[in-house]
Design an enzyme around this catalytic site. Structure first.
Site, short mmCIF file in Angstrom:
data_model
loop_
_atom_site.label_atom_id
_atom_site.label_comp_id
_atom_site.label_asym_id
_atom_site.label_seq_id
_atom_site.Cartn_x
_atom_site.Cartn_y
_atom_site.Cartn_z
N GLY A 218 0.54 -1.15 0.17
CA GLY A 218 0.00 -0.02 -0.07
C GLY A 218 0.72 1.33 -0.17
O GLY A 218 0.69 2.38 0.50
N ASP A 242 1.20 -1.83 -4.91
CA ASP A 242 -0.01 -0.94 -4.42
C ASP A 242 -1.20 -1.41 -5.76
O ASP A 242 -0.87 -2.04 -6.58
CB ASP A 242 -0.10 0.55 -4.33
CG ASP A 242 -1.11 1.08 -3.39
OD1 ASP A 242 -2.25 0.68 -3.54
OD2 ASP A 242 -0.80 2.12 -2.68
N ASP A 262 -3.47 -6.69 -5.56
CA ASP A 262 -4.46 -6.52 -4.46
C ASP A 262 -3.94 -7.21 -3.20
O ASP A 262 -3.43 -8.25 -3.07
CB ASP A 262 -5.76 -7.16 -4.86
CG ASP A 262 -6.94 -6.92 -3.73
OD1 ASP A 262 -6.42 -6.50 -2.82
OD2 ASP A 262 -7.95 -7.11 -4.13
N MET A 263 -3.70 -6.47 -2.06
CA MET A 263 -3.11 -6.92 -0.95
C MET A 263 -3.84 -7.90 -0.23
O MET A 263 -3.40 -8.58 0.54
CB MET A 263 -2.69 -5.86 -0.02
CG MET A 263 -3.82 -4.88 0.58
SD MET A 263 -3.07 -3.60 1.70
CE MET A 263 -4.73 -2.75 1.78
N HIS A 280 -4.72 0.75 9.45
CA HIS A 280 -5.73 1.64 10.18
C HIS A 280 -6.96 1.91 9.52
O HIS A 280 -8.04 2.17 10.11
CB HIS A 280 -5.30 2.79 10.98
CG HIS A 280 -4.83 3.99 9.93
ND1 HIS A 280 -4.37 5.11 10.24
CD2 HIS A 280 -4.71 3.98 8.57
CE1 HIS A 280 -4.06 6.01 9.35
NE2 HIS A 280 -4.61 5.22 8.25
#
Length: 384
Positions: A218, A242, A262-263, A280
């Protein structure tokens, strides 16, 4: 009888003191409430200062500027610039010094930069200007008007989040569909990256010892990865990972490759995975999935490096905190509200909450380090 009278006097004194304290608290409250009535003003005026380029103008001038010089350079009336600067000086964003040298303008006040105002220089090395502009943009401000309805709706049917209600899409879909907002968002994250990574390299450089390859999960426009590779000669390969539309416009730099993906599905293999202000944004089950994918990607002796706020909610511990530690916690609580307004189920976490997601993802060993000069902490997580 005398003892009873003495005890009565003491009770009366305590009652009187309590009454005085209550009255002082009431007086303070009547003043403090206006901070919330006009709480938006600080952001709005700072945004105005950035858009006018006040900090940039003083910096380019190379010396303190008079009101006449500043208003002329900005193309604004002296009267209004004086009012703006008076507000910003009172907030300690800029500073006034006295000009005792009489010239064609006469003696008067000169405006100079401060450490805080330099963070508002658009082209500054550690500028936070884009972050201010992003958070004060219409798409990011509108969800705040929907915050209370989100809290009520969750009890009933878990309906639209504030960002979706205000903008018609969730944050990630909206950003992908709007190139202008996507650019502003990435520039804002780059602001945070420049400040935070510099602080990490200053105070926690040893966490990268032995790391030959690292994947920034990301990683946005690549600012953090660029700085890490430059500041850590031991890193031979950096992988910026990312979504495809993000890495397609990311910064190019030596020893860094770009990978779109895509993580939630997989993460490119490396000695270590780096996640800064990513987890977060997501609820626990999503964080656990991302961390499991990171665990599969790193080597047996590898680790995951997480840079996030760690909020402590223990009152006894809070009482022992220094002023700057309490201020960092305060920023963490601000961020938690931002997560509530802008993401689906994102949140800032306490240490216990971080330990839970780490354990669920297969990381039972961890270290938590404070980062001097940054609002985040650094968590090193090691696989079983």
């Amino acid at each position: 009888m005398a003892k009873m009278q003495e005890g009565g006097d003491h009770h009366d004194e305590l009652t009187c003191r309590a009454k005085e304290e209550d009255e002082q608290e009431e007086e303070r409250a009547r003043i403090d409430i206006y901070k919330y009535v006009f709480g938006f003003v600080e952001m709005a005026v700072v945004k105005c200062a950035i858009e006018l380029g006040i900090a940039d103008t003083i910096e380019c001038h190379g010396r303190p500027m008079s009101l006449k010089e500043l208003s002329s350079a900005l193309g604004c009336t002296p009267h209004n610039i004086h009012r703006i600067m008076r507000f910003l000086v009172n907030r300690r964003i800029f500073k006034e010094i006295k000009n005792d040298i009489v010239n064609d303008e006469g003696a008067g006040t000169l405006y100079v930069q401060t450490s805080l105002s330099r963070l508002l220089i658009k082209s500054g090395e550690r500028s936070m200007a884009s972050f201010v502009l992003m958070e004060s943009s219409k798409p990011m401000l509108a969800p705040w008007h929907c915050l209370s309805s989100r809290l009520k709706a969750e009890v009933i049917d878990n309906s639209l989040t504030p960002f979706e209600e205000a903008n018609g899409q969730d944050l990630w879909s909206y950003t992908a569909a709007n190139p202008g907002h996507n650019q502003l968002f990435n520039e804002a994250m780059a602001c945070n990256a420049r400040v935070t990574v510099a602080a990490i390299l200053d105070s926690c450089l040893e966490v990268f010892d032995g790391v030959g390859s690292i994947v920034d999960v990301g990683g946005g426009n690549g600012t953090a990865m660029q700085l890490l590779v430059k500041g850590c000669p031991s890193i031979k390969e950096g992988i910026l990972f990312d979504l495809p539309h993000v890495v397609s416009v990311a910064l190019k730099s030596d020893r860094v490759v770009h990978v779109g993906g895509d993580m939630f599905e997989s993460v490119p293999k490396a000695d270590a995975a780096f996640l800064m202000w990513v987890l977060h944004d997501w609820e626990d089950k999503d964080c656990i999935q991302i961390l499991k994918n990171c665990r599969e990607a790193i080597s047996e002796k590898g680790k995951v490096i997480i840079v996030e706020s760690v909020i402590e909610n223990n009152k006894e511990q809070n009482n022992g905190m220094k002023k700057d530690e309490l201020e960092f916690k305060d920023v963490g609580l601000f961020l938690d509200m931002v997560m509530m307004a802008h993401t689906n189920k994102g949140k800032e976490r306490t240490l216990d909450q971080w330990v839970y997601v780490l354990h669920q993802a297969g990381f039972t060993r961890y270290n938590v380090r404070s980062i001097k000069g940054a609002i985040s902490s650094l968590i090193e997580a090691f696989p079983i």
